[in-house]
Design an enzyme around this catalytic site. Sequence first.
Site, PDB file in Angstrom:
ATOM      1  N   LYS A  53     -12.017  -2.210   7.692  1.00  0.00           N
ATOM      2  CA  LYS A  53     -11.196  -3.145   8.465  1.00  0.00           C
ATOM      3  C   LYS A  53     -11.688  -3.224   9.910  1.00  0.00           C
ATOM      4  O   LYS A  53     -12.003  -4.291  10.409  1.00  0.00           O
ATOM      5  CB  LYS A  53      -9.728  -2.699   8.465  1.00  0.00           C
ATOM      6  CG  LYS A  53      -9.193  -2.227   7.127  1.00  0.00           C
ATOM      7  CD  LYS A  53      -9.015  -3.342   6.135  1.00  0.00           C
ATOM      8  CE  LYS A  53      -8.304  -2.838   4.888  1.00  0.00           C
ATOM      9  NZ  LYS A  53      -8.082  -3.900   3.900  1.00  0.00           N
ATOM     10  N   ASP A  86      -1.365   6.449   6.532  1.00  0.00           N
ATOM     11  CA  ASP A  86      -2.478   5.598   6.131  1.00  0.00           C
ATOM     12  C   ASP A  86      -2.669   4.579   7.252  1.00  0.00           C
ATOM     13  O   ASP A  86      -1.836   3.704   7.467  1.00  0.00           O
ATOM     14  CB  ASP A  86      -2.138   4.904   4.808  1.00  0.00           C
ATOM     15  CG  ASP A  86      -3.193   3.900   4.358  1.00  0.00           C
ATOM     16  OD1 ASP A  86      -4.185   3.698   5.095  1.00  0.00           O
ATOM     17  OD2 ASP A  86      -3.016   3.312   3.285  1.00  0.00           O
ATOM     18  N   TRP A 141       0.822  -1.213   0.000  1.00  0.00           N
ATOM     19  CA  TRP A 141       0.000   0.000   0.000  1.00  0.00           C
ATOM     20  C   TRP A 141       0.852   1.257   0.000  1.00  0.00           C
ATOM     21  O   TRP A 141       0.523   2.253  -0.649  1.00  0.00           O
ATOM     22  CB  TRP A 141      -0.976  -0.032   1.169  1.00  0.00           C
ATOM     23  CG  TRP A 141      -1.977  -1.123   0.988  1.00  0.00           C
ATOM     24  CD1 TRP A 141      -2.074  -2.283   1.697  1.00  0.00           C
ATOM     25  CD2 TRP A 141      -2.987  -1.195  -0.034  1.00  0.00           C
ATOM     26  NE1 TRP A 141      -3.091  -3.075   1.194  1.00  0.00           N
ATOM     27  CE2 TRP A 141      -3.664  -2.430   0.136  1.00  0.00           C
ATOM     28  CE3 TRP A 141      -3.387  -0.338  -1.055  1.00  0.00           C
ATOM     29  CZ2 TRP A 141      -4.717  -2.823  -0.682  1.00  0.00           C
ATOM     30  CZ3 TRP A 141      -4.430  -0.727  -1.879  1.00  0.00           C
ATOM     31  CH2 TRP A 141      -5.078  -1.952  -1.696  1.00  0.00           C
TER      32      TRP A 141
END
Length: 428
Positions: free
Chosen positions: A263, A239, A167
């Site tokens: 999540k 993030d 990511w």
Amino acid sequence: MAAASANSFLVGNNNTQIPTSQSLLHLTKPNTFHLPGKKTKPVSVRCVSSPTQLQDGSKPIPTGSQDRVFNFAAGPATLPENVLLKAQSDLYNWRGSGMSVMEMSHRGKEFLSIIQKAESDLRQLLEIPSEYSVLFLQGGATTQFAGLPLNLCKPDETVDFVVTGSWGDKAVKEAKKYCKTNVIWSGKGDKYTKVPSFDELEQSLDAKYLHICANETIHGVEFKDYPVVRNPNGFLVADMSSNFCSKPVDVSKFGVIYGGAQKNVGPSGVTIVIIRKDLIGDAQEITPVMLDYKIHDENSSLYNTPPCFGIYMCGLVFEDLLEQGGLKDVERKNVRKAGLLYNAIEESKGFYRCPVEKSVRSLMNVPFTLERSELEGEFIKEAAKEGMVQLKGHRSVGGMRASIYNAMPLAGVEKLVAFMKDFQAKHA
């Protein structure tokens, strides 16, 4: 319920006693109900017993009136059962409003109370200072890979990146379109299994900000502390998609924290951005209106129709986390769950292996492999039969991955560990 539709019961007078799903669960043969107040044909209701096996071969786990599996998916991920049941009770008619949350105007007083309460509870959970704005956006964290440089710097300005997984790498590639990027450290050569020593980071003195991914969902690498930005006018951006609200965080250390909700705090469709207010309002001219933080901040995340139901669900999760005692207590539970699983891996004497450096192993995402890789398919298949699903590792790394977010109960981890020991005993 199988044979009768919901409309089968919408007859009779207002005093009709409607059978509930709970009262029907115990029926094992066709039954006939005669609804009072009118001469009607008997309504035949056939209740099917709970399935002994789901479509993927897994066994359901009875919880209350529902059949649930232990879902180890990385996202969309498992949600707290009490939150799901609360949403179920509100789904048809939210608090006597006569509407579902999915039907009400996002500018009406009902939804305003929902989004304002969600923000207030999130601020309490993370102790967010008043000089920070909270934005509920759409497009996932991936959209913010572009939104961040467009809002925070000019095309000729530099942004530093520490890349500890897939990511972080994606964030760099997207930012390159809108600013200068400088990868000051990458774990790619070590297959993304570690976090660098902060002393060895050669930061750009003129970098507008330093970007990290606080928890790499795919590779299971988590920052346990955070680097300090060398540029006195710079700031840290993180993030936090896959460890958001899993533990306390000092928000004041960051210029921006952002993450997708799917999540730890809600369903897919909601992206949360926590941003220092002085960083808002200097977006590049090419910035699309839907990516401009100033637009969303001035309109309290209501510039256009937001993901209303997703925000409502996040609000229920925030309430649940507060009722658990806040993020310190949540973190203690997460440490215990992760400890059980990592200990099982370490005690297997190499039968199971986790590639991540011990000091930075994620509390949320636990990747592991088998010494005999040819057994991994059987492991996943047999686990599913025992009601433990979504244990297959990401397609880019293989193996297995157990995502044990806040909503994964301790019982789920205990069941997985017991299964791992039994599987090893059979195949070692």
